[in-house]
Write a protein that holds these residues in place. Structure first.
Motif, short mmCIF file in Angstrom:
data_model
loop_
_atom_site.label_atom_id
_atom_site.label_comp_id
_atom_site.label_asym_id
_atom_site.label_seq_id
_atom_site.Cartn_x
_atom_site.Cartn_y
_atom_site.Cartn_z
N GLU A 161 -11.82 1.83 -10.00
CA GLU A 161 -11.73 3.21 -9.54
C GLU A 161 -10.91 4.05 -10.51
O GLU A 161 -9.86 3.62 -10.98
CB GLU A 161 -11.08 3.25 -8.15
CG GLU A 161 -11.83 2.46 -7.09
CD GLU A 161 -13.21 3.03 -6.83
OE1 GLU A 161 -13.39 4.25 -7.06
OE2 GLU A 161 -14.10 2.27 -6.41
N ASP B 212 -4.11 -1.86 -2.78
CA ASP B 212 -4.03 -0.70 -1.90
C ASP B 212 -2.90 0.25 -2.26
O ASP B 212 -2.63 1.20 -1.53
CB ASP B 212 -3.89 -1.15 -0.45
CG ASP B 212 -5.12 -1.88 0.05
OD1 ASP B 212 -6.22 -1.47 -0.35
OD2 ASP B 212 -4.99 -2.84 0.82
N TYR C 37 0.86 -1.18 0.00
CA TYR C 37 0.00 0.00 0.00
C TYR C 37 0.89 1.23 0.00
O TYR C 37 2.12 1.15 0.00
CB TYR C 37 -0.94 0.00 1.22
CG TYR C 37 -0.26 0.30 2.53
CD1 TYR C 37 -0.23 1.59 3.04
CD2 TYR C 37 0.38 -0.70 3.25
CE1 TYR C 37 0.41 1.87 4.25
CE2 TYR C 37 1.02 -0.44 4.44
CZ TYR C 37 1.03 0.86 4.94
OH TYR C 37 1.66 1.13 6.11
N ALA D 149 -0.89 10.00 -7.00
CA ALA D 149 -0.61 9.06 -5.91
C ALA D 149 0.88 8.82 -5.74
O ALA D 149 1.29 7.97 -4.99
CB ALA D 149 -1.33 7.74 -6.14
N SER E 206 -8.97 -7.09 1.08
CA SER E 206 -8.58 -6.74 -0.28
C SER E 206 -9.38 -7.58 -1.26
O SER E 206 -8.89 -8.54 -1.83
CB SER E 206 -7.07 -6.95 -0.48
OG SER E 206 -6.35 -6.13 0.39
N LYS F 234 -2.98 4.15 -1.67
CA LYS F 234 -3.79 4.47 -0.49
C LYS F 234 -2.87 4.69 0.71
O LYS F 234 -1.79 4.11 0.80
CB LYS F 234 -4.78 3.34 -0.20
CG LYS F 234 -5.76 3.08 -1.33
CD LYS F 234 -6.70 1.92 -0.98
CE LYS F 234 -7.67 1.62 -2.11
NZ LYS F 234 -8.56 0.48 -1.77
N ASP F 235 -3.34 5.51 1.65
CA ASP F 235 -2.52 5.83 2.81
C ASP F 235 -2.39 4.68 3.79
O ASP F 235 -1.45 4.63 4.58
CB ASP F 235 -3.10 7.05 3.54
CG ASP F 235 -2.97 8.31 2.72
OD1 ASP F 235 -2.05 8.37 1.88
OD2 ASP F 235 -3.78 9.23 2.91
N LYS F 236 -3.33 3.75 3.75
CA LYS F 236 -3.26 2.61 4.65
C LYS F 236 -3.91 1.41 3.97
O LYS F 236 -4.74 1.57 3.08
CB LYS F 236 -3.96 2.91 5.98
CG LYS F 236 -5.43 3.29 5.83
CD LYS F 236 -6.02 3.63 7.19
CE LYS F 236 -7.49 4.03 7.07
NZ LYS F 236 -8.08 4.35 8.39
N SER G 80 -6.36 -1.69 3.27
CA SER G 80 -7.75 -1.98 3.59
C SER G 80 -7.82 -3.25 4.40
O SER G 80 -6.94 -4.11 4.32
CB SER G 80 -8.57 -2.13 2.31
OG SER G 80 -8.03 -3.15 1.48
N ARG H 185 1.89 5.46 -1.14
CA ARG H 185 2.31 6.15 -2.35
C ARG H 185 3.59 5.54 -2.91
O ARG H 185 4.45 5.08 -2.18
CB ARG H 185 2.53 7.63 -2.05
CG ARG H 185 1.23 8.35 -1.66
CD ARG H 185 1.47 9.83 -1.42
NE ARG H 185 0.22 10.49 -1.08
CZ ARG H 185 -0.62 10.99 -1.98
NH1 ARG H 185 -0.33 10.89 -3.27
NH2 ARG H 185 -1.74 11.57 -1.62
N HIS I 182 -8.93 6.56 -10.06
CA HIS I 182 -7.58 6.89 -9.65
C HIS I 182 -6.63 5.71 -9.79
O HIS I 182 -5.41 5.86 -9.68
CB HIS I 182 -7.56 7.41 -8.20
CG HIS I 182 -7.77 6.33 -7.18
ND1 HIS I 182 -9.04 5.92 -6.79
CD2 HIS I 182 -6.88 5.58 -6.47
CE1 HIS I 182 -8.91 4.96 -5.88
NE2 HIS I 182 -7.62 4.74 -5.66
N GLN I 183 -7.19 4.52 -10.04
CA GLN I 183 -6.36 3.34 -10.18
C GLN I 183 -6.09 3.00 -11.65
O GLN I 183 -5.41 2.03 -11.94
CB GLN I 183 -7.02 2.14 -9.48
CG GLN I 183 -7.04 2.31 -7.97
CD GLN I 183 -8.04 1.41 -7.30
OE1 GLN I 183 -9.00 0.98 -7.92
NE2 GLN I 183 -7.81 1.13 -6.02
#
Length: 591
Positions: free
Chosen positions: A505, A390, A371, A589, A400, A393-395, A397, A373, A507-508
């Motif tokens: 998504e 992930d 996960y 990201a 998954s 993402k900052d953390k 999930s 950046r 952004h992915q």
């Protein structure tokens, strides 16, 4: 005196080594004031009877009892000592749950007592037996792991040797009261934990397991250590040098240990040290320890290590079932060009330190559980990040469930039909681009190591990705095509790119500049060996891919695609780099 009475009531029976035979009478339970019962060193058989709840000590070792009631210890809150060693005929029985009632217990010894199952979790600080000091369960049939409940308890002597136990020894580092540890003759794995907190430890026996990694300095420097046994593991690094006076069992010849040298205290080569640091966050996998021999990874051809000119050029740890984090210490391998960690169970983030590796050309961490950046790698570094839901993402999930590669179900769940249309359009565009490149540039495919023979372009078929299960791109390639491994790698790149563009998504999904970067890297590979090939489109094969596509559009006269490309965050010059960014991460990201 064998029987002791107080106020006309029997309080103690002691019959040690009297060559007694037969079985004990069940009427013993009627002696309700009985506090001490000892019958060790006889030949008694049969089931062991119930005894008084007032019992304080039970010494019955070296007999042939065949069973003991599972609720025997229920209500025995005064029982302080149990010694039932060498009663193998009790097999099979498990440590009964009723033992937790013995809240005053200090010593429990059941060596060679036919015990099966696992060590229960009521031993240790948080359990009811807070005063337990001596725990011996050696030479039984126990399996499983050392329970975490043993942490920070009062146990000073832990003997569980000669079993079938597995897992790591991590719990030992928190058993700070320990004076003696015998865990030898089991199947424990992983590294020796940090034992710097075990200031009272004097005797530790770790031999005949499957322990890996470097012997920690915390063990070598223990102030009260008197005996240490390490033989027949898979320990690595430099053989430890213990202080004068410590009895050491660490055979350097004929042992399974994989020390880099046979001289205690002699350091390993820089390459060996660098590799051992790199796999430390992976808990020193056993498969490496079994094969990493000697002091030169290149000469001895270590598993997963590829060398060139005496230096490590490629690390290939793909599909090895690795668990842990990616180590920032890979950066110390300055000659590394490829770091391949795909298809494992790695967690955490990609270390920023890896961006400073001077010769790195490819980093493949696809299909893990990473996960965060993505660090900004230099131009020209190929990044393969797919199959990490992930990433970006900052953390991580908690679950998954999303699959952004070709292994997904193909079902899209969005809030609008426009997203679906956009995804489908993106797939169509990419498939068309891929088909064009295959048909036009694949006439005479030039491979890096030679020129292969390939079928005419009309043998190539483009299929919808949802007609296959996502496990192997080869199943959608026409069987009349002879595809070697390098050709398949190029086709797989195009297929993988199309899969990433279908991420749920936005952004992915990569932007168009990323798609061009990926496909541009294939133009040189698919470029015909003969430069005078006639082409009705007027395409010069020295053109960049965007230029070639524009020329094709102009010839067709019916394309409405806008090929104005925004610069990639990792491409700042006008030339076409072989850079492949994250297929699942949008530019915002990345750092």
């Amino acid at each position: 005196m064998y029987i002791t009475c107080e106020r006309s009531r029997v309080t103690s029976i002691k019959l040690p080594s009297k060559n007694l035979q037969g079985s004990l009478p069940k009427e013993l339970v009627k002696l309700t004031a009985l506090q001490h019962f000892e019958c060790q060193g006889n030949g008694l058989t049969g089931p062991f009877p119930y005894l008084s709840k007032s019992l304080q000590s039970l010494i019955i070792h070296d007999n042939k009892f065949t069973s003991i009631p599972s609720n025997f210890f229920a209500g025995m809150g005064n029982l302080q000592e149990i010694n039932m060693d060498d009663n193998p005929s009790l097999y099979p029985w498990q440590i009964p749950n009723s033992l937790r009632d013995c809240v005053a217990l200090q010593n429990f010894s059941a060596h060679n007592a036919g015990i099966v199952g696992t060590i229960p979790d009521f031993f240790g600080r948080d359990g009811p037996l807070t005063g337990l000091v001596f725990l011996e369960l050696s030479s039984n049939h126990l399996g499983g792991v050392l329970p975490a409940s043993l942490s920070r308890g009062s146990i000073e002597f832990l003997l569980v040797n000669g079993q079938n136990m597995t897992g790591t020894l991590d719990v030992l580092q928190n058993m700070t009261s320990l004076k003696k540890i015998w865990v030898n003759d089991n199947s424990f794995t992983g590294p020796i934990p940090d034992v710097s907190g075990l200031k009272q430890l004097s005797d530790i026996n770790l031999r005949d397991n499957q322990l890996t990694g470097v012997v920690p300095s915390s063990l070598v420097n223990l102030p009260n250590l008197q005996v240490v046994k390490l033989t027949n593991n898979y320990l690595q690094g430099s053989p430890p040098m213990f202080r004068v006076g410590v009895v050491v069992d660490n055979n350097l010849v004929g042992s399974r240990n994989q020390f880099c040298t046979n001289v205690p205290g002699q350091p390993c080569s820089p390459l060996v040290n660098a590799l051992l640091l790199a796999i430390e966050p992976l808990s020193y996998p056993l498969q490496f320890a079994e094969s990493w021999r000697g002091n030169d990874p290149c000469v001895n051809k270590w598993t997963g290590i590829i060398c060139a000119g005496g230096n490590i050029s490629v690390i290939n740890f793909q599909n090895m079932g690795l668990i842990g984090h990616i180590s920032p210490n890979f950066v110390s391998l300055s000659s590394l060009t490829k770091l391949l960690l795909a298809n494992n169970s790695l967690t955490g983030t990609i270390p920023n330190q890896l961006t400073s590796m001077p010769l790195l050309q490819e980093l493949d961490v696809s299909n893990n559980h990473l996960y965060g950046r993505v660090p900004s790698f230099p131009k020209g570094v190929v990044l393969k990040l797919g199959g990490n839901p992930d990433i970006g993402k900052d953390k991580p999930s908690s679950t998954s469930g999303d699959n952004f590669g070709f292994g997904g179900s193909g079902n899209f769940k969005t809030n609008g039909g426009g997203v679906i249309i956009g995804i489908i359009l993106g797939i169509v565009i990419l498939l068309c681009i891929g088909a064009l490149v295959v048909i036009k540039f694949g006439k005479r495919l030039r491979i890096h190591r030679g020129i292969g023979k390939h079928p005419p372009p009309d043998a190539i078929k483009v299929q919808d990705k949802y007609q296959w299960d996502g496990n192997d791109v080869k199943v959608i390639i026409d069987h009349t095509i002879e595809v070697d491994e390098e050709t398949y790698a190029s086709i797989n790149t195009v297929a993988e790119l199309a899969g990433h563009c279908s991420a749920r998504e936005p952004h992915q999904r990569p932007d168009m500049s990323h798609a061009v970067n990926v496909l541009s890297s294939l133009v040189e590979v698919w470029k015909p060996a003969e430069q005078n090939v006639d082409d009705i489109y007027g395409i010069n094969f020295d053109m960049t891919l965007p230029e070639a596509l524009q020329r094709w559009q102009a010839f067709e006269g019916r394309s409405t695609l806008d090929l104005t490309l925004s610069p990639s965050p990792m491409q700042t010059t006008g030339d076409n780099s072989h850079t492949s960014e994250s297929p699942n991460v949008s530019s915002d990201a990345r750092k």
